[in-house]
Design an enzyme around this catalytic site. Structure first.
Site, PDB file in Angstrom:
ATOM      1  N   LYS A 265      -3.222   1.329   9.893  1.00  0.00           N
ATOM      2  CA  LYS A 265      -3.044   2.518  10.728  1.00  0.00           C
ATOM      3  C   LYS A 265      -3.865   2.393  12.019  1.00  0.00           C
ATOM      4  CE  LYS A 265      -0.636   4.908   7.691  1.00  0.00           C
ATOM      5  NZ  LYS A 265       0.529   4.191   7.188  1.00  0.00           N
TER       6      LYS A 265
HETATM    7  C1  LIG Z   1       4.002   8.966   6.714  1.00  0.00           C
HETATM    8  C2  LIG Z   1       3.033   8.516   5.657  1.00  0.00           C
HETATM    9  N1  LIG Z   1       2.683   9.364   4.685  1.00  0.00           N
HETATM   10  C3  LIG Z   1       1.805   9.008   3.732  1.00  0.00           C
HETATM   11  C4  LIG Z   1       1.233   7.757   3.701  1.00  0.00           C
HETATM   12  C5  LIG Z   1       0.354   7.393   2.555  1.00  0.00           C
HETATM   13  O1  LIG Z   1      -0.894   6.934   2.932  1.00  0.00           O
HETATM   14  P1  LIG Z   1      -1.713   5.908   1.987  1.00  0.00           P
HETATM   15  O2  LIG Z   1      -1.035   4.605   2.054  1.00  0.00           O
HETATM   16  O3  LIG Z   1      -3.081   5.907   2.612  1.00  0.00           O
HETATM   17  O4  LIG Z   1      -1.734   6.494   0.623  1.00  0.00           O
HETATM   18  C6  LIG Z   1       1.541   6.847   4.723  1.00  0.00           C
HETATM   19  C7  LIG Z   1       0.934   5.517   4.817  1.00  0.00           C
HETATM   20  O5  LIG Z   1       1.103   4.574   4.202  1.00  0.00           O
HETATM   21  C8  LIG Z   1       2.495   7.225   5.709  1.00  0.00           C
HETATM   22  O6  LIG Z   1       2.845   6.375   6.678  1.00  0.00           O
END
Ligand SMILES: Cc1ncc(COP(=O)(O)O)c(C=O)c1O
Length: 376
Positions: free
Chosen positions: A186
């Site tokens: 990110k």
């Molecule tokens: C739009 C969106 N929502 C939720 C997530 C979930 O985040 P994480 O991978 O940190 O659990 C992500 C990232 O991967 C995402 O891009």
């Protein structure tokens, strides 16, 4: 020339010294879980966003889960989310026992189509989760107005939107709760898993602090049922260092997007993503729509240019969500997007030569192959 989709190693080299010091500090003090580095990061993140509270958690998925829990959303409830998003948005809704109800996307911004939300609202709807996909703002005024009219919560999924803005306000701060992911790729990425829930609502913030730590704010005394959604000290330390660079990294990404736009804007067979006037994107991803997308992606791979597709299968066509009973054709804009979107290399350290090379190869492919015109 090799052009990676993202290069985390090159960025690490630019901040290596500071990162080592910050991590060593956590290790020297044995603050492995939460602790001062996480608390400091929470303060800096809330100041950066200009919001009262930021609660660091274990991932973006957990941020969404904890946010939904804090609002008592669960069994028999419905939550509206876009059909084109990362699966985690839907999963968090499912994990609290609620049903994700999908809305189609706007074909120029790829975010929730505000004209398709109200038809999805029922007596069971409790919240809307707009996703600021690719780091571009969803149309928040309209979404908040619909939510207020129907007495619904708004939880922003700002997992891709660190530092991006809607009408001058940081994304994640406009709804009742904002959720972030600090997954390494990110714009603000940890060196492991991480996430945060942000809010101006102190009562909710206190509840979220508890949910993240077994429903407790005093060891072995549990007021509510929570879980283990704590951030590690090392991730807090890494994020604290990296936050100082976020604005400058986002600026570099915007400059790269501008460069891509200027070269690709008149190329037949390529459609650029619209940046609405209300949005200042952070270009987490630089996405185009391309005729013959799969062939183009293959050709670019042969030229050692890495690309991605975000996302190739909309939520309703994932086997995991077959139970929603939304057959192909249910969300035409999301389905068309899935078949034509392509994410080009994008990271702050990308250079102009690499961007020119990528565009040159795209143009070459199109000059050789463009025959059909099935773009919308
Ligand atoms: C739009 C969106 N929502 C939720 C997530 C979930 O985040 P994480 O991978 O940190 O659990 C992500 C990232 O991967 C995402 O891009």
């Amino acid at each position: 020339m090799k052009v990676p989709f993202i290069d985390l190693k090159v960025q690490y080299q630019t901040i290596k010294q500071e990162i080592s010091e910050a991590i060593n500090n956590v290790l020297d003090n044995a603050h492995y879980i939460l602790g001062p580095a996480v608390a400091e990061f929470e303060n800096s993140w809330s100041s950066f966003l200009n919001i009262k509270s930021a609660v660091a958690v274990s991932s973006g998925t957990d941020a969404l889960f904890v946010a939904l829990k804090s609002l008592n959303i669960g069994a028999n409830d419905e939550v509206i989310i876009p059909a084109n998003t990362f699966i985690a948005t839907a999963e968090a809704v499912s994990l609290v026992g609620a049903i994700p109800v999908l809305g189609d996307i706007d074909e120029t911004t790829y975010n929730l189509d505000i004209n398709k939300i109200e038809e999805k609202i029922t007596s069971r709807t409790k919240a809307i989760i707009p996703v600021h996909l690719y780091g571009q703002a969803a149309e928040m005024d309209a979404i908040i107005a619909i939510a207020r009219q129907h007495n619904l919560y708004v939880i922003e999924d700002a997992s891709q939107a660190h530092g991006a803005e809607y009408k001058g306000k940081k994304l994640g701060t406009l709804g009742d709760l904002g959720c972030f992911s600090f997954y390494p790729g990110k714009n603000l990425g940890a060196y492991g898993e991480g996430g945060a829930v942000v809010t101006d609502n102190q009562v909710l913030a206190e509840k979220i602090y508890k949910i993240r730590d077994h429903g407790s704010n005093k060891k072995y005394h549990h007021d509510i049922i929570g879980g283990n959604f704590r951030m590690s000290g090392i991730q807090g330390a890494v994020l604290g260092v990296k936050l100082k660079y976020l604005e400058s990294w986002n600026k570099d990404r915007r400059a790269h997007a501008k460069k891509y736009n200027s070269i690709l804007k008149d190329v037949k067979g390529i459609v650029l993503l619209a940046e609405p006037r209300y949005s200042q994107g952070n270009y987490h991803l630089y996405v185009i729509k391309a005729d013959k997308r799969d062939e183009l992606q293959l050709y670019l791979a042969e030229q050692e240019i890495q690309t991605g597709i975000h996302y190739p299968v909309p939520i309703h066509l994932q086997p995991a969500y077959a139970f929603l009973n939304e057959p192909p054709g249910s969300f035409p804009a999301a389905e068309r997007a899935a078949n034509s979107i392509l994410s080009l290399p994008m990271y702050p350290e990308l250079d102009d030569n690499q961007i020119e090379y990528v565009c040159e190869k795209i143009k070459f492919f199109i000059s050789q192959n463009l025959t059909s015109k099935n773009l919308v």
